[in-house]
Design a protein around this motif. Structure first.
Motif, PDB file in Angstrom:
ATOM      1  N   GLY A 116       0.774  -1.235   0.000  1.00  0.00           N
ATOM      2  CA  GLY A 116       0.000   0.000   0.000  1.00  0.00           C
ATOM      3  C   GLY A 116       0.800   1.277   0.000  1.00  0.00           C
ATOM      4  O   GLY A 116       0.231   2.373   0.098  1.00  0.00           O
ATOM      5  N   GLU A 117       2.125   1.203  -0.140  1.00  0.00           N
ATOM      6  CA  GLU A 117       2.929   2.425  -0.062  1.00  0.00           C
ATOM      7  C   GLU A 117       2.598   3.431  -1.165  1.00  0.00           C
ATOM      8  O   GLU A 117       2.711   4.635  -0.956  1.00  0.00           O
ATOM      9  N   GLY A 118       2.186   2.917  -2.321  1.00  0.00           N
ATOM     10  CA  GLY A 118       1.865   3.809  -3.424  1.00  0.00           C
ATOM     11  C   GLY A 118       0.679   4.715  -3.143  1.00  0.00           C
ATOM     12  O   GLY A 118       0.514   5.766  -3.779  1.00  0.00           O
ATOM     13  N   LYS A 119      -0.164   4.337  -2.192  1.00  0.00           N
ATOM     14  CA  LYS A 119      -1.327   5.159  -1.831  1.00  0.00           C
ATOM     15  C   LYS A 119      -0.959   6.286  -0.881  1.00  0.00           C
ATOM     16  O   LYS A 119      -1.669   7.296  -0.799  1.00  0.00           O
ATOM     17  N   GLY A 120       0.137   6.112  -0.152  1.00  0.00           N
ATOM     18  CA  GLY A 120       0.507   7.124   0.836  1.00  0.00           C
ATOM     19  C   GLY A 120       1.684   7.989   0.440  1.00  0.00           C
ATOM     20  O   GLY A 120       1.824   9.107   0.938  1.00  0.00           O
ATOM     21  N   PHE A 121       2.532   7.474  -0.454  1.00  0.00           N
ATOM     22  CA  PHE A 121       3.777   8.164  -0.773  1.00  0.00           C
ATOM     23  C   PHE A 121       3.922   8.390  -2.273  1.00  0.00           C
ATOM     24  O   PHE A 121       3.413   7.620  -3.090  1.00  0.00           O
ATOM     25  N   ALA A 122       4.677   9.417  -2.618  1.00  0.00           N
ATOM     26  CA  ALA A 122       5.167   9.597  -3.978  1.00  0.00           C
ATOM     27  C   ALA A 122       6.569   8.996  -4.042  1.00  0.00           C
ATOM     28  O   ALA A 122       7.276   8.924  -3.034  1.00  0.00           O
ATOM     29  N   ALA A 123       6.961   8.566  -5.241  1.00  0.00           N
ATOM     30  CA  ALA A 123       8.270   7.936  -5.416  1.00  0.00           C
ATOM     31  C   ALA A 123       9.329   8.960  -5.773  1.00  0.00           C
ATOM     32  O   ALA A 123       9.075   9.905  -6.525  1.00  0.00           O
ATOM     33  N   GLY A 124      10.525   8.758  -5.252  1.00  0.00           N
ATOM     34  CA  GLY A 124      11.654   9.579  -5.643  1.00  0.00           C
ATOM     35  C   GLY A 124      12.156   9.186  -7.019  1.00  0.00           C
ATOM     36  O   GLY A 124      11.737   8.166  -7.578  1.00  0.00           O
ATOM     37  N   SER A 125      13.085   9.969  -7.549  1.00  0.00           N
ATOM     38  CA  SER A 125      13.528   9.712  -8.923  1.00  0.00           C
ATOM     39  C   SER A 125      15.021   9.956  -9.117  1.00  0.00           C
ATOM     40  O   SER A 125      15.466  10.249 -10.220  1.00  0.00           O
ATOM     41  N   SER A 126      15.804   9.861  -8.049  1.00  0.00           N
ATOM     42  CA  SER A 126      17.243  10.061  -8.203  1.00  0.00           C
ATOM     43  C   SER A 126      18.005   9.148  -7.252  1.00  0.00           C
ATOM     44  O   SER A 126      17.482   8.727  -6.212  1.00  0.00           O
ATOM     45  N   ALA A 127      19.243   8.861  -7.641  1.00  0.00           N
ATOM     46  CA  ALA A 127      20.140   8.040  -6.824  1.00  0.00           C
ATOM     47  C   ALA A 127      21.442   8.804  -6.659  1.00  0.00           C
ATOM     48  O   ALA A 127      22.152   9.027  -7.636  1.00  0.00           O
ATOM     49  N   ASP A 128      21.740   9.214  -5.451  1.00  0.00           N
ATOM     50  CA  ASP A 128      22.911  10.048  -5.202  1.00  0.00           C
ATOM     51  C   ASP A 128      23.802   9.429  -4.134  1.00  0.00           C
ATOM     52  O   ASP A 128      23.336   8.660  -3.281  1.00  0.00           O
ATOM     53  N   VAL A 129      25.060   9.789  -4.190  1.00  0.00           N
ATOM     54  CA  VAL A 129      26.030   9.388  -3.183  1.00  0.00           C
ATOM     55  C   VAL A 129      26.444  10.636  -2.418  1.00  0.00           C
ATOM     56  O   VAL A 129      26.693  11.690  -3.016  1.00  0.00           O
ATOM     57  N   PHE A 130      26.522  10.521  -1.100  1.00  0.00           N
ATOM     58  CA  PHE A 130      26.750  11.682  -0.248  1.00  0.00           C
ATOM     59  C   PHE A 130      28.114  11.589   0.436  1.00  0.00           C
ATOM     60  O   PHE A 130      28.446  10.570   1.050  1.00  0.00           O
ATOM     61  N   GLU A 131      28.866  12.668   0.317  1.00  0.00           N
ATOM     62  CA  GLU A 131      30.172  12.725   0.966  1.00  0.00           C
ATOM     63  C   GLU A 131      29.982  13.035   2.444  1.00  0.00           C
ATOM     64  O   GLU A 131      29.375  14.038   2.805  1.00  0.00           O
ATOM     65  N   THR A 132      30.520  12.167   3.290  1.00  0.00           N
ATOM     66  CA  THR A 132      30.388  12.324   4.732  1.00  0.00           C
ATOM     67  C   THR A 132      31.729  12.051   5.408  1.00  0.00           C
ATOM     68  O   THR A 132      32.674  11.569   4.767  1.00  0.00           O
ATOM     69  N   MET A 133      31.770  12.311   6.692  1.00  0.00           N
ATOM     70  CA  MET A 133      32.982  12.020   7.444  1.00  0.00           C
ATOM     71  C   MET A 133      33.232  10.520   7.578  1.00  0.00           C
ATOM     72  O   MET A 133      34.317  10.101   8.000  1.00  0.00           O
ATOM     73  N   ALA A 134      32.229   9.703   7.233  1.00  0.00           N
ATOM     74  CA  ALA A 134      32.393   8.246   7.209  1.00  0.00           C
ATOM     75  C   ALA A 134      32.762   7.751   5.817  1.00  0.00           C
ATOM     76  O   ALA A 134      32.871   6.548   5.592  1.00  0.00           O
ATOM     77  N   GLY A 135      32.916   8.673   4.865  1.00  0.00           N
ATOM     78  CA  GLY A 135      33.198   8.305   3.488  1.00  0.00           C
ATOM     79  C   GLY A 135      31.974   8.486   2.614  1.00  0.00           C
ATOM     80  O   GLY A 135      30.927   8.959   3.067  1.00  0.00           O
ATOM     81  N   PRO A 136      32.057   8.094   1.336  1.00  0.00           N
ATOM     82  CA  PRO A 136      30.928   8.232   0.419  1.00  0.00           C
ATOM     83  C   PRO A 136      29.843   7.197   0.727  1.00  0.00           C
ATOM     84  O   PRO A 136      30.107   5.992   0.701  1.00  0.00           O
ATOM     85  N   VAL A 137      28.645   7.676   1.006  1.00  0.00           N
ATOM     86  CA  VAL A 137      27.527   6.813   1.415  1.00  0.00           C
ATOM     87  C   VAL A 137      26.406   6.891   0.391  1.00  0.00           C
ATOM     88  O   VAL A 137      25.944   7.983   0.036  1.00  0.00           O
TER      89      VAL A 137
END
Length: 258
Positions: A116-137
């Protein structure tokens, strides 16, 4: 890049009870060693569809708490919350860096329509990597684990860790464990996956939060109860293994094209 400590926290998310869930998570974060910590999916309120917009409007306030906690405890915190934007509600993983800065957000791409998630949420449309102090996540949320294309895209973009917040039910426990390990093996990176435990209506959740190495060492498998577990991520192991078995370099994309 040196080793880091990664943690997973699992607990029984109480549907609709932001105050109690928030208290449990903040107390757990106080106990985390410095490094990366991954929390379950929709940890503030669960899948309380009737009140989802109201819960989403509280997420900004929760993020301020996470920012303060991240800065004070030197934590990179990943977990998903509902967010209301542009007339839609998204299931959003926030990557809070250890200096309190929001390194980035990931909107869940693959919605579990069978639940039922499609009834409550919209879907995202991107895949990104984030630079953090723990490395690329890179981030995947729960059902996303079933889509190897997303994990491969994140690896191609430089992710050395896949953080996976989830509410994965006990009925498909072995799928959860197998898919998390598969994403680590095929992309030769670390998977840090936090799943909730406990009960919500007719659904039971097994916990079984995992930390898996690129060589398929299961560094953490928490089992069913609530709690916090940690492991050291050795990035030299990742680099050595990629040299020893260079399957990522030996791909042939021209053959895979439909």
């Amino acid at each position: 890049m040196g080793n880091i400590t990664a943690s997973v926290f699992q607990f029984d998310v109480i549907r609709g009870n932001i105050s109690e869930n928030r208290s449990i998570v903040m107390e757990a974060l106080e106990q985390c060693p410095s490094g990366l910590v991954v929390l379950p999916e929709m940890w503030s309120c669960g899948f309380d569809y009737k009140n989802l917009k109201a819960h989403a409007l509280v997420s900004e306030e929760i993020l301020k708490d996470l920012s303060d906690m991240a800065r004070r405890r030197s934590l990179v915190i990943v977990g998903s919350l509902p967010v209301f934007e542009r007339g839609n509600i998204y299931n959003v993983a926030h990557v809070m860096d250890a200096d309190g800065r929001l390194a980035g957000i990931y909107r869940k791409t693959h919605l579990f329509t069978a639940g039922g998630e499609g009834k409550g949420f919209a879907a995202g449309s991107s895949a990104d990597v984030f630079e953090t102090m723990a490395g690329p996540v890179g981030v995947m949320i729960c059902y996303d684990l079933r889509f190897p294309e997303l994990a491969r895209t994140l690896m191609d973009k430089g992710a050395r860790i896949l953080a996976v917040p989830a509410q994965w039910p006990a009925a498909r426990r072995t799928h959860w464990q197998t898919l998390a390990r598969a994403r680590a093996i095929e992309n030769q990176l670390f998977v840090v996956a936090a799943n909730r435990c406990g009960e919500d209506g007719e659904l039971s959740y097994p916990g079984c939060s995992l930390i898996v190495s690129p060589t398929d060492q299961v560094l953490v498998d928490m089992g069913e109860g609530p709690g916090l577990a940690t492991a050291e991520l050795d990035f030299s192991l990742m680099d050595d293994y990629r040299k020893a078995i260079p399957c990522l370099k030996e791909r042939r994309p021209e053959v895979y094209t439909p």
